[in-house]
Motif scaffolding. Structure first.
Motif, PDB file in Angstrom:
ATOM      1  N   GLU A  73       0.872  -1.189   0.000  1.00 33.25           N
ATOM      2  CA  GLU A  73       0.000   0.000   0.000  1.00 33.25           C
ATOM      3  C   GLU A  73       0.896   1.223   0.000  1.00 33.25           C
ATOM      4  O   GLU A  73       2.026   1.168   0.487  1.00 33.25           O
ATOM      5  CB  GLU A  73      -0.874   0.028   1.262  1.00 33.25           C
ATOM      6  N   PRO A  74       0.416   2.351  -0.505  1.00 34.06           N
ATOM      7  CA  PRO A  74       1.220   3.569  -0.443  1.00 34.06           C
ATOM      8  C   PRO A  74       1.581   3.961   0.992  1.00 34.06           C
ATOM      9  O   PRO A  74       2.638   4.535   1.227  1.00 34.06           O
ATOM     10  CB  PRO A  74       0.329   4.624  -1.092  1.00 34.06           C
ATOM     11  N   CYS A  75       0.729   3.653   1.940  1.00 33.47           N
ATOM     12  CA  CYS A  75       1.036   3.906   3.355  1.00 33.47           C
ATOM     13  C   CYS A  75       1.764   2.680   3.888  1.00 33.47           C
ATOM     14  O   CYS A  75       1.177   1.599   3.981  1.00 33.47           O
ATOM     15  CB  CYS A  75      -0.236   4.130   4.157  1.00 33.47           C
ATOM     16  N   CYS A  76       3.046   2.833   4.218  1.00 36.01           N
ATOM     17  CA  CYS A  76       3.862   1.665   4.576  1.00 36.01           C
ATOM     18  C   CYS A  76       3.341   0.916   5.798  1.00 36.01           C
ATOM     19  O   CYS A  76       3.605  -0.272   5.953  1.00 36.01           O
ATOM     20  CB  CYS A  76       5.310   2.068   4.776  1.00 36.01           C
ATOM     21  N   ASP A  77       2.576   1.567   6.665  1.00 38.09           N
ATOM     22  CA  ASP A  77       2.060   0.850   7.829  1.00 38.09           C
ATOM     23  C   ASP A  77       0.920  -0.095   7.469  1.00 38.09           C
ATOM     24  O   ASP A  77       0.424  -0.832   8.317  1.00 38.09           O
ATOM     25  CB  ASP A  77       1.625   1.825   8.922  1.00 38.09           C
ATOM     26  N   ARG A  78       0.516  -0.099   6.213  1.00 34.46           N
ATOM     27  CA  ARG A  78      -0.551  -1.009   5.777  1.00 34.46           C
ATOM     28  C   ARG A  78      -0.014  -2.171   4.947  1.00 34.46           C
ATOM     29  O   ARG A  78      -0.777  -3.006   4.484  1.00 34.46           O
ATOM     30  CB  ARG A  78      -1.607  -0.223   5.003  1.00 34.46           C
ATOM     31  N   ASN A  79       1.291  -2.220   4.703  1.00 34.31           N
ATOM     32  CA  ASN A  79       1.895  -3.351   4.005  1.00 34.31           C
ATOM     33  C   ASN A  79       1.832  -4.572   4.922  1.00 34.31           C
ATOM     34  O   ASN A  79       1.959  -4.446   6.138  1.00 34.31           O
ATOM     35  CB  ASN A  79       3.340  -3.073   3.640  1.00 34.31           C
ATOM     36  N   MET A  80       1.642  -5.732   4.339  1.00 33.09           N
ATOM     37  CA  MET A  80       1.568  -6.939   5.161  1.00 33.09           C
ATOM     38  C   MET A  80       1.875  -8.178   4.334  1.00 33.09           C
ATOM     39  O   MET A  80       1.883  -8.138   3.111  1.00 33.09           O
ATOM     40  CB  MET A  80       0.200  -7.068   5.806  1.00 33.09           C
ATOM     41  N   HIS A  81       2.132  -9.266   5.031  1.00 35.71           N
ATOM     42  CA  HIS A  81       2.294 -10.585   4.431  1.00 35.71           C
ATOM     43  C   HIS A  81       1.121 -11.443   4.872  1.00 35.71           C
ATOM     44  O   HIS A  81       0.762 -11.446   6.048  1.00 35.71           O
ATOM     45  CB  HIS A  81       3.601 -11.241   4.889  1.00 35.71           C
ATOM     46  N   ASP A  82       0.550 -12.157   3.921  1.00 35.55           N
ATOM     47  CA  ASP A  82      -0.534 -13.090   4.223  1.00 35.55           C
ATOM     48  C   ASP A  82      -0.060 -14.496   3.893  1.00 35.55           C
ATOM     49  O   ASP A  82       0.524 -14.724   2.827  1.00 35.55           O
ATOM     50  CB  ASP A  82      -1.778 -12.797   3.382  1.00 35.55           C
ATOM     51  N   GLU A  83      -0.333 -15.428   4.801  1.00 38.05           N
ATOM     52  CA  GLU A  83       0.021 -16.822   4.543  1.00 38.05           C
ATOM     53  C   GLU A  83      -1.135 -17.516   3.841  1.00 38.05           C
ATOM     54  O   GLU A  83      -2.297 -17.329   4.191  1.00 38.05           O
ATOM     55  CB  GLU A  83       0.333 -17.540   5.853  1.00 38.05           C
ATOM     56  N   HIS A  84      -0.786 -18.317   2.853  1.00 36.47           N
ATOM     57  CA  HIS A  84      -1.763 -19.103   2.110  1.00 36.47           C
ATOM     58  C   HIS A  84      -1.320 -20.561   2.126  1.00 36.47           C
ATOM     59  O   HIS A  84      -0.124 -20.853   2.166  1.00 36.47           O
ATOM     60  CB  HIS A  84      -1.865 -18.620   0.659  1.00 36.47           C
ATOM     61  N   GLN A  85      -2.275 -21.463   2.063  1.00 38.40           N
ATOM     62  CA  GLN A  85      -1.968 -22.888   2.034  1.00 38.40           C
ATOM     63  C   GLN A  85      -2.781 -23.547   0.930  1.00 38.40           C
ATOM     64  O   GLN A  85      -3.967 -23.260   0.769  1.00 38.40           O
ATOM     65  CB  GLN A  85      -2.285 -23.507   3.391  1.00 38.40           C
ATOM     66  N   TYR A  86      -2.122 -24.416   0.172  1.00 38.90           N
ATOM     67  CA  TYR A  86      -2.750 -25.080  -0.975  1.00 38.90           C
ATOM     68  C   TYR A  86      -2.368 -26.556  -0.981  1.00 38.90           C
ATOM     69  O   TYR A  86      -1.270 -26.915  -0.567  1.00 38.90           O
ATOM     70  CB  TYR A  86      -2.269 -24.465  -2.290  1.00 38.90           C
ATOM     71  N   THR A  87      -3.258 -27.379  -1.508  1.00 40.47           N
ATOM     72  CA  THR A  87      -2.967 -28.786  -1.730  1.00 40.47           C
ATOM     73  C   THR A  87      -2.998 -29.031  -3.234  1.00 40.47           C
ATOM     74  O   THR A  87      -3.945 -28.624  -3.914  1.00 40.47           O
ATOM     75  CB  THR A  87      -3.990 -29.681  -1.001  1.00 40.47           C
ATOM     76  N   VAL A  88      -1.951 -29.670  -3.719  1.00 38.66           N
ATOM     77  CA  VAL A  88      -1.764 -29.864  -5.162  1.00 38.66           C
ATOM     78  C   VAL A  88      -1.497 -31.342  -5.436  1.00 38.66           C
ATOM     79  O   VAL A  88      -0.674 -31.967  -4.759  1.00 38.66           O
ATOM     80  CB  VAL A  88      -0.568 -29.016  -5.666  1.00 38.66           C
ATOM     81  N   ALA A  89      -2.174 -31.869  -6.440  1.00 38.91           N
ATOM     82  CA  ALA A  89      -1.942 -33.254  -6.865  1.00 38.91           C
ATOM     83  C   ALA A  89      -0.714 -33.317  -7.763  1.00 38.91           C
ATOM     84  O   ALA A  89      -0.374 -32.357  -8.450  1.00 38.91           O
ATOM     85  CB  ALA A  89      -3.162 -33.777  -7.611  1.00 38.91           C
ATOM     86  N   TYR A  90      -0.050 -34.466  -7.736  1.00 34.73           N
ATOM     87  CA  TYR A  90       1.071 -34.703  -8.646  1.00 34.73           C
ATOM     88  C   TYR A  90       1.066 -36.172  -9.045  1.00 34.73           C
ATOM     89  O   TYR A  90       0.407 -36.999  -8.417  1.00 34.73           O
ATOM     90  CB  TYR A  90       2.407 -34.296  -8.012  1.00 34.73           C
ATOM     91  N   GLN A  91       1.804 -36.465 -10.113  1.00 37.19           N
ATOM     92  CA  GLN A  91       1.945 -37.849 -10.569  1.00 37.19           C
ATOM     93  C   GLN A  91       3.410 -38.127 -10.842  1.00 37.19           C
ATOM     94  O   GLN A  91       4.147 -37.241 -11.288  1.00 37.19           O
ATOM     95  CB  GLN A  91       1.178 -38.078 -11.862  1.00 37.19           C
ATOM     96  N   ARG A  92       3.793 -39.362 -10.595  1.00 33.23           N
ATOM     97  CA  ARG A  92       5.119 -39.802 -11.025  1.00 33.23           C
ATOM     98  C   ARG A  92       4.956 -40.308 -12.444  1.00 33.23           C
ATOM     99  O   ARG A  92       4.170 -41.205 -12.702  1.00 33.23           O
ATOM    100  CB  ARG A  92       5.639 -40.896 -10.114  1.00 33.23           C
ATOM    101  N   ASP A  93       5.688 -39.709 -13.347  1.00 32.76           N
ATOM    102  CA  ASP A  93       5.559 -40.028 -14.765  1.00 32.76           C
ATOM    103  C   ASP A  93       6.935 -40.428 -15.286  1.00 32.76           C
ATOM    104  O   ASP A  93       7.682 -39.589 -15.780  1.00 32.76           O
ATOM    105  CB  ASP A  93       5.012 -38.806 -15.508  1.00 32.76           C
ATOM    106  N   GLY A  94       7.270 -41.711 -15.122  1.00 31.58           N
ATOM    107  CA  GLY A  94       8.579 -42.185 -15.554  1.00 31.58           C
ATOM    108  C   GLY A  94       9.685 -41.524 -14.757  1.00 31.58           C
ATOM    109  O   GLY A  94       9.791 -41.703 -13.551  1.00 31.58           O
ATOM    110  N   ASP A  95      10.491 -40.710 -15.434  1.00 32.67           N
ATOM    111  CA  ASP A  95      11.636 -40.061 -14.791  1.00 32.67           C
ATOM    112  C   ASP A  95      11.338 -38.619 -14.391  1.00 32.67           C
ATOM    113  O   ASP A  95      12.239 -37.782 -14.319  1.00 32.67           O
ATOM    114  CB  ASP A  95      12.848 -40.115 -15.720  1.00 32.67           C
TER     115      ASP A  95
END
Length: 109
Positions: A73-95
């Motif tokens: 934000e232009p006002c530095c006292d309003r800058n922040m970090h937000d934590e997010h969490q996600y679950t993602v599928a994957y596959q083993r595909d050969g190598d």
């Protein structure tokens, strides 16, 4: 839908070794930027922080990661970090691990 598939070469990594898989995915944290930022389409006040990427769990089919987004934000006292969490599928595909991410921008109406 905007889906992108990423193929991460195993390069000799033991596909049964969860720690090695976690390290491999973490090295490629940058590929998750569009996926994470799809929640904030076109909003330049938000930025993905790939250095905060951390896998919190991994099994044979999916993994859960958390990361931070930075809000500016232009006002530095309003800058922040937000934590997010996600679950993602994957596959083993050969190598390689194959990860398909839905990068469709969210539309709030």
């Amino acid at each position: 839908m905007e889906q992108h598939t990423f193929r991460l070469p195993l390069d000799g990594i033991d596909a049964q070794d969860k720690q090695q898989l976690i390290q491999l995915i973490t090295r490629h944290a940058g590929i998750f930027e569009r996926f994470v930022m799809s929640e904030f389409p076109g909003d330049r006040r938000y930025a993905y922080q790939p250095e905060s990427f951390e896998i919190v769990s991994l099994d044979d089919k999916q993994f859960t990661f958390r990361c931070l987004t930075h809000y500016f934000e232009p006002c530095c006292d309003r800058n922040m970090h937000d934590e997010h969490q996600y679950t993602v599928a994957y596959q083993r595909d050969g190598d390689a691990l194959t990860i398909t991410l839905d990068e469709t921008p969210w539309e709030v109406v």
